[in-house]
Design an enzyme around this catalytic site. Sequence first.
Site, mmCIF file in Angstrom:
data_model
loop_
_atom_site.group_PDB
_atom_site.id
_atom_site.type_symbol
_atom_site.label_atom_id
_atom_site.label_comp_id
_atom_site.label_asym_id
_atom_site.label_seq_id
_atom_site.Cartn_x
_atom_site.Cartn_y
_atom_site.Cartn_z
ATOM 1 N N THR A 158 0.876 -1.176 0.000
ATOM 2 C CA THR A 158 0.000 0.000 0.000
ATOM 3 C C THR A 158 0.906 1.216 0.000
ATOM 4 O OG1 THR A 158 -0.031 0.157 2.382
ATOM 5 C CG2 THR A 158 -1.758 -1.158 1.394
ATOM 6 N N GLU B 245 -5.781 -3.888 0.052
ATOM 7 C CA GLU B 245 -6.064 -4.964 1.004
ATOM 8 C C GLU B 245 -7.228 -5.846 0.561
ATOM 9 O OE1 GLU B 245 -5.397 -1.850 1.693
ATOM 10 O OE2 GLU B 245 -4.310 -1.616 3.573
ATOM 11 N N LYS C 92 -14.263 17.931 10.844
ATOM 12 C CA LYS C 92 -15.098 17.911 12.042
ATOM 13 C C LYS C 92 -15.397 19.347 12.456
ATOM 14 C CE LYS C 92 -13.250 13.483 13.350
ATOM 15 N NZ LYS C 92 -12.002 13.372 12.572
ATOM 16 N N TRP D 215 -19.918 16.231 11.101
ATOM 17 C CA TRP D 215 -18.957 15.902 10.047
ATOM 18 C C TRP D 215 -19.331 16.528 8.718
ATOM 19 C CZ3 TRP D 215 -17.429 10.001 10.506
ATOM 20 C CH2 TRP D 215 -16.753 9.827 11.723
#
Length: 543
Positions: free
Chosen positions: A186, A331, A440, A445
Amino acid sequence: MLGLMQDRPLLISQLIDFAADFHGDTEIVSRTVEGPIHRYTYSDAHRRAKQVSEALAGLGIRQGDRIGTLAWNGYRHFELYYGISGMGAVCHTINPRLFPEQIAYIVNHAEDQLLFVDINILPLVESLAPQLKTVRHIVAMTDRAHLPADIDIPNLLVYEELIGGQPGTFEWPVFDERTASSLCYTSGTTGNPKGVLYHHRSTILHAYASALPDGIGISARDSVLPVVPMFHVNAWGLPYSGCLSGAKLVFPGAALDGASLYELFEAEGVTITAGVPTVWLLLLQHLQAKKLKLSTLRKSVIGGSACPPAMIETFKRDYGVDVLHAWGMTEMSPLGTVNTPKAKHRKMSEAEQNAVKAKQGRVLFGVEMKIVDDSGKALPRDGKAFGDLLVRGPWITSGYFKDEGGNPLRDGGWFPTGDVATLDADGYMQITDRSKDVIKSGGEWISSIDLENAAMAHPAVAEAAVIGIHHPKWDERPLLIIQKKAGADVDKDALLGFLKDKVAKWWLPDDVTFVDSIPHTATGKILKTRLREDFKDYKLPTA
Ligand code: ADP
């Protein structure tokens, strides 16, 4: 009581055997790094993949050894996929766009024995060679005639000489289907890159799922051009699902500009393509500037980062191309969701259909998915509640190579994706944000992706990024960062006016700033860590 069906292991070598046996005359076309277009067939690729296995065995490579590749999408890279994994070794694809020190780290961490390198990446490897502790040979992926004269690498081998004398009759070994087949790191925007180690079984199951009509949907009638590099999660599995389906494969080499891609699309009758949003920005600019049409392309799979709805609409309206918005991760091999419609969507208005298409897609069979709150409690699948997205399934990692970072799994074997998302009753998932990118504000959010998507619809905007900036009252407030299209102009007030009726009032960015270019990661995503660093002392006018 166990059933009585045969227990044949699922092996990657079976994919190329199948393609050679029953699609032996189907073409694989590559724009080579050397320049010319190369064409041959699955039957040729099969023989040469076996020659690769024979050559590796001759160099003492054994099952489980890692073999690195630093290469673009092309036929030799394709042969390595099968020749390396087919003999039981591990094909470790490496992204040449990473920082050199990261490449050295990855090669050493993987303990690669050999490195196969495209000729235009040889200078980079030449400078790194002294740091590569386990590499015994570097193999230039070319023939003697095209080997650059000025390269000085000890123990350098030449691909065509290495495989040329081999008979190409290698008997693929049969082994446990959970044997490691390939390795991909990754990109690790924070900390060191971590290796995801696929096995034969996960690769084949993923190829089946991706070929399904509501996956990417690939058939023997398709011509598939992966723009997504073979070092970016195995070109999203297309070199495998291509064999499984008997589709024609078209590899663009290192030329990923709009003009070169367009030429291949048209010349090779490409029906399906795949890549990250940034490459399509370039292609669309080229098509618009030259007033071109796409005569054969049907589907463009776009993922890796959020595909702006404006891009989905442009592809459909101006070029008749369906964008399949897809989501996944290294993944996850990588596919988790692909956006295909259901029958009931046909009756909906265009606006309603577009709202569905903008989501990251519908979950594929084989991937279990749930969203949870901070305490780990599952949230409803109502398309509104959002929370941490967890996944599990047979092509999802159980942990990183050499146990780097410890066990990533939560109770029940769930892998936390790091994404915040909603799920709806039809199985469509929509990413709100990466958890580290979400803004935030006053305990609520704000989705940076939603703001970016809205800004990207403005005709003067080439690319938009949104980051949270510290605010004394609200904790964080959004800053909109804009790269304008060449020759186009727009100012802060015009942009905020444009966004006004597209997002909630309290989401409107507190400021807009303009940059010459938005930075990207090695896999083409907006590099938010850099933007946060660049703007760390930024004072919002509202602060
Ligand atoms: P990297 O490219 O950084 O090595 P991955 O390709 O594995 O890593 O990145 C996976 C992440 O990319 C996902 O967790 C998600 O945040 C983001 N991503 C992938 N596809 C999409 C998409 N269609 N929309 C939004 N984000 C996406």
